[in-house]
Enzyme design. Structure first.
Site, PDB file in Angstrom:
ATOM      1  N   ARG A  36       0.972  -1.288   0.250  1.00 29.76           N
ATOM      2  CA  ARG A  36       0.147  -0.030   0.158  1.00 29.76           C
ATOM      3  C   ARG A  36       0.877   1.287  -0.140  1.00 29.76           C
ATOM      4  O   ARG A  36       0.294   2.249  -0.647  1.00 29.76           O
ATOM      5  CB  ARG A  36      -0.874  -0.011   1.104  1.00 29.76           C
ATOM      6  CG  ARG A  36      -1.935   1.132   1.467  1.00 29.76           C
ATOM      7  CD  ARG A  36      -3.022   0.951   2.186  1.00 29.76           C
ATOM      8  NE  ARG A  36      -3.866   2.080   2.377  1.00 29.76           N
ATOM      9  CZ  ARG A  36      -4.229   2.821   3.555  1.00 29.76           C
ATOM     10  NH1 ARG A  36      -3.579   2.623   4.511  1.00 29.76           N
ATOM     11  NH2 ARG A  36      -4.983   3.886   3.517  1.00 29.76           N
ATOM     12  N   HIS A  71       0.714   4.463  -2.636  1.00 31.18           N
ATOM     13  CA  HIS A  71       0.605   5.795  -2.343  1.00 31.18           C
ATOM     14  C   HIS A  71       1.636   6.451  -2.490  1.00 31.18           C
ATOM     15  O   HIS A  71       1.545   7.934  -2.683  1.00 31.18           O
ATOM     16  CB  HIS A  71       0.354   5.817  -0.470  1.00 31.18           C
ATOM     17  CG  HIS A  71      -0.976   5.307  -0.218  1.00 31.18           C
ATOM     18  ND1 HIS A  71      -1.489   5.626   0.913  1.00 31.18           N
ATOM     19  CD2 HIS A  71      -2.011   4.679  -0.987  1.00 31.18           C
ATOM     20  CE1 HIS A  71      -2.850   5.144   1.250  1.00 31.18           C
ATOM     21  NE2 HIS A  71      -2.905   4.615  -0.105  1.00 31.18           N
ATOM     22  N   ASN A 105      -2.615   8.227   4.832  1.00 31.90           N
ATOM     23  CA  ASN A 105      -1.038   7.731   4.959  1.00 31.90           C
ATOM     24  C   ASN A 105      -1.097   7.511   6.550  1.00 31.90           C
ATOM     25  O   ASN A 105       0.110   6.987   7.021  1.00 31.90           O
ATOM     26  CB  ASN A 105      -0.141   8.931   4.393  1.00 31.90           C
ATOM     27  CG  ASN A 105       0.011   8.695   3.182  1.00 31.90           C
ATOM     28  OD1 ASN A 105      -0.427   7.584   2.514  1.00 31.90           O
ATOM     29  ND2 ASN A 105       0.399   9.888   2.236  1.00 31.90           N
ATOM     30  N   HIS A 144      -6.403  -5.733  -2.280  1.00 29.24           N
ATOM     31  CA  HIS A 144      -7.255  -5.888  -1.065  1.00 29.24           C
ATOM     32  C   HIS A 144      -7.556  -7.309  -0.791  1.00 29.24           C
ATOM     33  O   HIS A 144      -8.266  -7.373   0.284  1.00 29.24           O
ATOM     34  CB  HIS A 144      -8.542  -5.089  -1.283  1.00 29.24           C
ATOM     35  CG  HIS A 144      -8.272  -3.544  -1.225  1.00 29.24           C
ATOM     36  ND1 HIS A 144      -9.231  -2.373  -1.379  1.00 29.24           N
ATOM     37  CD2 HIS A 144      -7.197  -2.849  -1.015  1.00 29.24           C
ATOM     38  CE1 HIS A 144      -8.829  -1.390  -1.368  1.00 29.24           C
ATOM     39  NE2 HIS A 144      -7.510  -1.447  -1.143  1.00 29.24           N
TER      40      HIS A 144
HETATM   41  C1  HEM Z   1      -8.748   1.840  -6.148  1.00 21.61           C
HETATM   42  C2  HEM Z   1      -8.473   2.560  -4.995  1.00 21.61           C
HETATM   43  C3  HEM Z   1      -8.074   2.390  -3.723  1.00 21.61           C
HETATM   44  C4  HEM Z   1      -8.720   2.760  -2.589  1.00 21.61           C
HETATM   45  C5  HEM Z   1     -10.130   3.888  -2.513  1.00 21.61           C
HETATM   46  C6  HEM Z   1      -8.095   2.175  -1.370  1.00 21.61           C
HETATM   47  C7  HEM Z   1      -8.397   2.546  -0.180  1.00 21.61           C
HETATM   48  C8  HEM Z   1      -7.924   1.624   0.769  1.00 21.61           C
HETATM   49  C9  HEM Z   1      -8.381   2.098   2.314  1.00 21.61           C
HETATM   50  C10 HEM Z   1      -9.353   2.858   2.848  1.00 21.61           C
HETATM   51  C11 HEM Z   1      -7.677   0.933   3.155  1.00 21.61           C
HETATM   52  C12 HEM Z   1      -7.715   0.738   4.608  1.00 21.61           C
HETATM   53  C13 HEM Z   1      -7.024   1.567   5.367  1.00 21.61           C
HETATM   54  C14 HEM Z   1      -7.281   1.481   6.712  1.00 21.61           C
HETATM   55  O1  HEM Z   1      -8.342   1.781   7.225  1.00 21.61           O
HETATM   56  O2  HEM Z   1      -6.170   1.107   7.581  1.00 21.61           O
HETATM   57  C15 HEM Z   1      -6.610   0.059   2.094  1.00 21.61           C
HETATM   58  C16 HEM Z   1      -5.986  -0.859   2.553  1.00 21.61           C
HETATM   59  C17 HEM Z   1      -5.251  -1.366   1.795  1.00 21.61           C
HETATM   60  N1  HEM Z   1      -4.869  -1.195   0.170  1.00 21.61           N
HETATM   61 FE1  HEM Z   1      -6.144   0.162  -0.727  1.00 21.61          FE
HETATM   62  N2  HEM Z   1      -7.080   1.444  -1.928  1.00 21.61           N
HETATM   63  C18 HEM Z   1      -7.127   1.347  -3.260  1.00 21.61           C
HETATM   64  C19 HEM Z   1      -6.410   0.591  -4.120  1.00 21.61           C
HETATM   65  C20 HEM Z   1      -5.200  -0.149  -3.611  1.00 21.61           C
HETATM   66  C21 HEM Z   1      -3.909  -0.281  -4.585  1.00 21.61           C
HETATM   67  C22 HEM Z   1      -3.800   0.148  -6.130  1.00 21.61           C
HETATM   68  C23 HEM Z   1      -3.331  -1.144  -3.785  1.00 21.61           C
HETATM   69  C24 HEM Z   1      -1.944  -1.543  -4.217  1.00 21.61           C
HETATM   70  C25 HEM Z   1      -1.716  -2.078  -5.273  1.00 21.61           C
HETATM   71  C26 HEM Z   1      -3.895  -1.121  -2.381  1.00 21.61           C
HETATM   72  C27 HEM Z   1      -3.386  -1.879  -1.334  1.00 21.61           C
HETATM   73  C28 HEM Z   1      -3.942  -1.950  -0.346  1.00 21.61           C
HETATM   74  C29 HEM Z   1      -3.237  -2.890   1.069  1.00 21.61           C
HETATM   75  C30 HEM Z   1      -2.420  -4.021   0.711  1.00 21.61           C
HETATM   76  C31 HEM Z   1      -4.264  -2.386   1.974  1.00 21.61           C
HETATM   77  C32 HEM Z   1      -4.033  -2.964   3.398  1.00 21.61           C
HETATM   78  C33 HEM Z   1      -3.075  -2.471   4.076  1.00 21.61           C
HETATM   79  C34 HEM Z   1      -2.807  -2.954   5.664  1.00 21.61           C
HETATM   80  O3  HEM Z   1      -2.950  -4.018   5.992  1.00 21.61           O
HETATM   81  O4  HEM Z   1      -2.136  -2.174   6.617  1.00 21.61           O
HETATM   82  N3  HEM Z   1      -5.020  -0.391  -2.372  1.00 21.61           N
HETATM   83  N4  HEM Z   1      -6.985   0.724   0.794  1.00 21.61           N
END
Ligand code: HEM
Length: 326
Positions: free
Chosen positions: A59, A63, A91, A189
């Site tokens: 992530r 970002h 972030n 995700h």
């Molecule tokens: C398409 C638009 C996207 C949105 C709106 C989005 C939004 C989010 C949000 C809100 C979270 C949760 C954060 C939290 O509450 O702690 C999250 C987690 C995550 N996102 Fe996305 N995301 C997007 C695309 C992506 C992309 C492109 C990737 C990587 C290629 C990604 C990888 C991740 C990962 C791996 C997590 C888990 C992080 C953790 O376990 O700490 N996301 N995302």
């Protein structure tokens, strides 16, 4: 003679300009031959004990790339009262900064001032996904580190979980990524966690009326009730964490897409993927194929993401410490 000089200068500018825009695999082969091995070795040693870090590194790389290109601007600390990307809400839930600092310190000990933080982040994200059994992808290197990090840019450019399909696609188009990249990269995700406040309006306050009756109708009502009962028990909970792909949040597999098809994606941005006919057709085609097919398309999109607006050649710098401009 003067004309020949001009032609030579134009040719030089084209060659240098072209070279500047290009990453290549094994960029550090001569300048720091063990660099990639050091990153991989550290990841292989530590991710098995802390597999959830793989998600945060992936992530963080995303970002980083969406704001000023993949230049490690997300890793910079605020300076002199100017808040940095790190300080922006999306972030504040990133968790891998110390991990990257430790890898960088090892690489600096081997070759001071040679390997960028942007490359270390891109390599560490890939290597840690591989360690948890996910796909691999080529990481061409040669990114340089940026010197600027601005909170507001992160707020403006990182897509929000409340976005609908049109907004998400626009956000990806702004970074020269396409519909397929949105669909496959969202598949990230399949690993990781979210905090309740990233999606509580969908459980308690979707239209502004409030109360459990005001849930997002595009979220499976049984799943929503379960989340309210067992996870996000109040509308203001901002500390509880929820597995985004329950049951396999440490495994890179197809069950995120299966969840989305069952209307169990946590965010509106997940649910949005099946509101577009082409995106839904893509998802249906991968869930009915072996996981390797998803791995392949994910890998292709990761390479494209890792290429966003990279700084190369004489642009930027090679930071000594990833949180600080030299
Ligand atoms: C398409 C638009 C996207 C949105 C709106 C989005 C939004 C989010 C949000 C809100 C979270 C949760 C954060 C939290 O509450 O702690 C999250 C987690 C995550 N996102 Fe996305 N995301 C997007 C695309 C992506 C992309 C492109 C990737 C990587 C290629 C990604 C990888 C991740 C990962 C791996 C997590 C888990 C992080 C953790 O376990 O700490 N996301 N995302």
């Amino acid at each position: 003679m003067a004309r020949m000089m001009v032609v030579a200068l134009v040719v030089l500018a084209v060659v240098v300009g072209g070279a500047r825009a290009q990453l290549r695999e094994g960029f550090y082969e001569q300048s720091c031959p063990r660099a990639e091995q050091i990153v991989k070795h550290y990841v292989q040693q530590h991710i098995p004990h802390a597999p959830s870090v793989a998600a945060t590194l992936l992530r963080t790389h995303f970002h980083d790339c969406f704001v000023r290109g993949c230049d490690a601007s997300v890793l910079l600390n605020a300076t002199g009262g100017n808040e940095a990307e790190k300080d922006a809400a999306p972030n504040q839930t990133l968790r891998g900064f110390a991990f990257i600092d430790r890898v960088k310190a090892l690489v600096e000990a081997e070759c001071p001032g040679v390997v960028s933080c942007a490359d270390i982040l891109a390599l560490a994200a890939r290597d840690s996904v591989v360690v948890i059994g996910g796909p691999s992808w080529p990481v061409p290197t040669g990114r340089r580190d940026g010197t600027v990090s601005i909170k507001q840019e992160a707020l403006d450019q990182i897509p929000a979980p409340t976005m609908n399909f049109t907004q998400l696609l626009q956000s990806f188009h702004n970074k020269s990524l396409q519909l397929a990249d949105l669909v496959w990269l969202s598949g990230a995700h399949t690993i990781g966690i979210a905090h309740c406040d990233s999606f509580t309006e969908r459980l308690y306050n979707f239209t502004g009326r409030g109360g459990p009756g005001d849930a997002d109708p595009s979220l499976d009502p049984l799943y929503a009730a379960n989340l309210r009962r067992t996870k996000c028990k109040t509308a203001t909970d901002n500390t509880t964490i929820v597995e985004m792909d329950p049951g396999s949040f440490l495994t890179f597999d197809l069950s995120y897409y299966r969840g989305v098809l069952k209307r169990r994606g946590l965010f509106q941005s997940d649910a949005a993927l099946i509101t577009d006919a082409a995106a839904k057709a893509d998802i249906l085609s991968v869930v009915n194929a072996p996981p390797e097919v998803f791995f392949q398309v994910f890998a292709r999109s990761m390479v494209r993401m890792g290429n966003i607006q990279v700084k190369t050649g004489y642009e930027g710098e090679i930071r000594k410490h990833c949180a600080l401009v030299n």
